[in-house]
Design an enzyme around this catalytic site. Structure first.
Site, PDB file in Angstrom:
ATOM      1  N   THR A 205       0.806  -1.221   0.000  1.00 23.92           N
ATOM      2  CA  THR A 205       0.000   0.000   0.000  1.00 23.92           C
ATOM      3  C   THR A 205       0.840   1.272   0.000  1.00 23.92           C
ATOM      4  O   THR A 205       0.296   2.361  -0.176  1.00 23.92           O
ATOM      5  CB  THR A 205      -0.939   0.014   1.214  1.00 23.92           C
ATOM      6  OG1 THR A 205      -0.182  -0.247   2.401  1.00 23.92           O
ATOM      7  CG2 THR A 205      -2.022  -1.043   1.067  1.00 23.92           C
ATOM      8  N   LYS A 207       3.635   1.994   2.464  1.00 14.99           N
ATOM      9  CA  LYS A 207       4.109   2.447   3.778  1.00 14.99           C
ATOM     10  C   LYS A 207       5.574   2.891   3.711  1.00 14.99           C
ATOM     11  O   LYS A 207       5.926   3.968   4.199  1.00 14.99           O
ATOM     12  CB  LYS A 207       3.939   1.310   4.794  1.00 14.99           C
ATOM     13  CG  LYS A 207       2.506   0.850   4.980  1.00 14.99           C
ATOM     14  CD  LYS A 207       2.383  -0.193   6.074  1.00 14.99           C
ATOM     15  CE  LYS A 207       3.071  -1.497   5.715  1.00 14.99           C
ATOM     16  NZ  LYS A 207       2.470  -2.162   4.535  1.00 14.99           N
ATOM     17  N   THR A 208       6.411   2.076   3.113  1.00 16.16           N
ATOM     18  CA  THR A 208       7.817   2.441   3.010  1.00 16.16           C
ATOM     19  C   THR A 208       8.010   3.633   2.087  1.00 16.16           C
ATOM     20  O   THR A 208       8.853   4.501   2.342  1.00 16.16           O
ATOM     21  CB  THR A 208       8.632   1.237   2.490  1.00 16.16           C
ATOM     22  OG1 THR A 208       8.407   0.115   3.352  1.00 16.16           O
ATOM     23  CG2 THR A 208      10.115   1.553   2.472  1.00 16.16           C
ATOM     24  N   GLU A 424     -19.640 -17.990 -21.797  1.00 17.20           N
ATOM     25  CA  GLU A 424     -19.309 -16.582 -21.560  1.00 17.20           C
ATOM     26  C   GLU A 424     -20.339 -15.664 -22.214  1.00 17.20           C
ATOM     27  O   GLU A 424     -20.638 -14.588 -21.686  1.00 17.20           O
ATOM     28  CB  GLU A 424     -17.907 -16.275 -22.090  1.00 17.20           C
ATOM     29  CG  GLU A 424     -16.796 -17.138 -21.492  1.00 17.20           C
ATOM     30  CD  GLU A 424     -16.757 -17.106 -19.975  1.00 17.20           C
ATOM     31  OE1 GLU A 424     -17.206 -16.098 -19.377  1.00 17.20           O
ATOM     32  OE2 GLU A 424     -16.299 -18.095 -19.377  1.00 17.20           O
TER      33      GLU A 424
END
Length: 634
Positions: A205, A207-208, A424
């Protein structure tokens, strides 16, 4: 020069020194050996008496000289106690005496005699330096030294402009940066600098990345260390490293210390062996004291990152230590678009690239996954020898990241391929005819990962809650593939291809009944305990039967709705299936054109016509008309 090059040069110097000494000794021993003939002393005396010796040189016990005829050299040794001069007597021999040099000091001799000791001292110094390591924290003699590294931001500097999609976290950390730049602004009103900020978020996400951005913005010393660097097998080493780390921080205050993966050292105390008296808990205790003890470190801000806040010790999370706990979630659709724009600046893009479409199609993606998506698209464009990255490469990269690489080499017979196309097409047609469903984005029968095909829907934005009508629509879309198989191939020829669909609709229907209170018969009671044994104890047999009946009712309603839609639009089902068989992949707009107009237009890059060709002309424009394909059993 790095450590590896120094080690190589050290051993090369040792090898060259040994080679030099070997050559020096060998030259000393062989000096004159090739020119002089060595023979016995008795033969030498016989030659003297015969008059064959012209001159001799006496040096200790060694005699060298020359023959009278030809001037050839010779060498011999004198036995102990023998007087050579008396033995020669009156023979016509020229005698020269030389000193043995026993009292002279030779630099080479000194070096040779002291070389082993010098070599041992040099090797000892070398290994001691290796054990201590650079900065005192990398070897056996530096166990208690901190391994925190001072981050140099002269190169690859990261700022808040490089961080997108997490505006709330940026705002929290911008205040810390402003405090470091102008502390008087806050202190005159009685405010104090935060002791620490804990960044909480899933892997990838950012942080670093945002911690590096703080370092780039604050313009203060920034130390970085991993939580695992504190953990050692020797008791007391981790606590010593914590003390040394804060000592370095105090000398550089104001500064920031970033501890990555702090859960490696900050876990609950008392959970280990030996009553909690282990190395990790001593390290944690020292960290708690340094952050907020009797001698708390002033001007040292701790920023830590973890994706496991549930395992951290409560004392570490209290105000005064980590004053702020900043949650960094996966970005929403606007955040994903901003992150894509940041990473797309580094690659050349085609004019048709729309980051908003990619952002809408990547719900739940983290910043790291979005960066990987852009990188995969760039690699794909390079393999195709393109100069720019287009929307096609970004779409393929998104599918690859989400579901795996294409398996075009997978051998599917025509029957399996036809069945997959109708499966599909059933999903796609129900999606178009369900007003509450998300818009269709594309359909494909190219195998990826474990799936033989897929239909992708593209929500207009991130959703955090779903209405009952939308859930019913999702159930109908989920059953569309199985219904199409039954209608086209018959109930006896359906396959296990709908197993993933059945699992998804079953989970959704069960949640609707047991957790979300959407069943009138069951009521608004939560039966969704993950512990199956506990759930069985509190749910009676009658209630469990009623729950299963309601789950089946929701699924059956979705099945009947899908069957009604496909039965009423059978011609559209055939058209979409044929187009999938021909092109293998259709966009949402192309599917809508097929349903609305009975034709799609695909421009051939090698076709230079002026557009006058009719839309239904398959060879030129690639059009597909309704009714062109009639499968068996229809």
């Amino acid at each position: 020069m790095n450590g590896t090059n120094k080690n190589i040069l050290f051993w090369i110097a040792i090898i060259l020194t040994f080679a030099f000494l070997f050559n020096a000794f060998n030259a000393t021993q062989q000096r004159g050996g090739e020119e002089s003939r060595v023979f016995a002393y008795s033969d030498f005396m016989n030659a003297v008496e015969e008059g064959s010796i012209s001159d001799i040189t006496i040096k200790g016990q060694e005699i060298t000289g020359h023959y009278t005829e030809g001037g050839a050299a010779f060498k011999t040794r004198v036995p102990e106690g023998e007087n050579v001069v008396d033995r020669i007597g009156g023979n016509d021999v020229r005698i020269v005496a030389e000193s043995t040099g026993d009292g002279e000091i030779s630099l080479l001799g000194i070096f040779v005699s002291w070389f082993p000791m010098i070599l041992l001292i040099g090797v000892w110094i070398f290994f001691m330096r290796q054990m201590q390591g650079k900065g005192g924290g990398g070897g056996a003699m530096g166990f208690g030294k901190s391994r925190a590294r001072l981050l140099n931001e002269d190169k690859n500097k990261v700022t808040f402009n490089d961080v997108a999609g997490i505006d709330e976290a940026k705002a929290e950390l911008e205040e810390i940066v402003e405090f470091l730049k102008d502390p008087q602004k806050f202190q005159r009103l009685g405010g104090r600098i935060p002791k620490g900020a804990l960044l909480i978020g899933a892997p990838g996400t950012g942080k670093t990345l945002i911690a590096r951005a703080v370092a780039g913005e604050a313009d203060v010393p920034f130390f970085t260390i991993s939580g695992s660097d504190f953990v050692e097998m020797f008791v007391g080493v981790g606590a010593s490293r914590v003390r040394d780390m804060f000592e370095q921080g105090k000398k550089s205050a104001p500064c920031i210390i970033f501890i990555d993966e702090i859960d490696a050292v900050g876990r609950h105390r008392g959970a280990g062996y030996g009553g909690g008296n282990d190395e990790r808990e001593q390290t944690l205790n020292q960290l708690l004291v340094e952050m907020d003890g009797f001698e708390a470190s002033e001007g040292v801000i701790i920023i830590a990152a973890t994706n496991r806040p549930d395992v951290l010790d409560p004392a570490l999370l209290r105000p005064g230590r980590f004053d702020r706990q900043i949650t960094i979630p996966n970005p929403d659709v606007n955040g994903r678009e901003a992150i894509l724009n940041v990473h797309m600046k580094k690659v050349p893009l085609a004019k048709n690239v729309d980051p908003k479409i990619i952002a809408r199609g990547t719900p739940g993606f983290s910043g790291a996954e979005l960066a990987n998506l852009v990188n995969e698209a760039a690699l794909l464009a390079a393999r195709r020898d393109k100069r720019v990255v287009g929307m096609e490469e970004l779409e393929e990269a998104k599918d690859k990241v989400m579901m795996g690489a294409e398996r075009r080499s997978m051998a599917m017979n025509e029957e399996e391929k036809k069945l997959t196309a109708y499966h599909e097409a059933g999903h796609a047609l129900v999606t178009i005819n369900e007003p509450e469903s998300d818009p269709i984005h594309k359909a494909t029968i190219i195998p990826r990962g474990q799936a033989l095909g897929m239909v992708m829907r593209l929500p207009e934005g991130d959703r955090y809650s779903y209405s009952l009508a939308k859930m019913r629509a999702n159930l109908s879309v989920g059953m569309g593939g199985r219904v199409a198989e039954e209608l086209i191939f018959g109930a006896e020829h359906v396959t296990n291809g709908a197993s993933g669909d059945i699992q998804q609709v079953s989970n959704m229907a069960r949640s609707m009944v047991m957790q979300w209170g959407l069943s009138e018969r069951v009521g608004m009671i939560d039966y969704g305990d993950d512990d199956s044994d506990h759930r069985q104890k509190r749910i009676s047999t009658e209630t469990a039967t009623m729950i299963e009946e309601e789950v089946r009712r929701f699924i059956d309603e979705g099945y009947q709705k899908a069957k009604k839609i496909l039965t009423e639009n059978m011609d559209h089902l055939h058209t979409i299936a044929q187009a999938l068989l021909e092109y293998e992949m259709l966009t949402g707009d192309e599917i809508k054109d097929l349903v609305a107009n009975g034709v799609i237009i695909r421009e051939d890059p090698q076709d230079n016509n002026d557009g006058d060709t009719p839309k239904s002309s398959v060879p030129k424009a690639g059009g597909v008309s309704i009714g062109d394909f009639e499968p068996e059993g229809s």
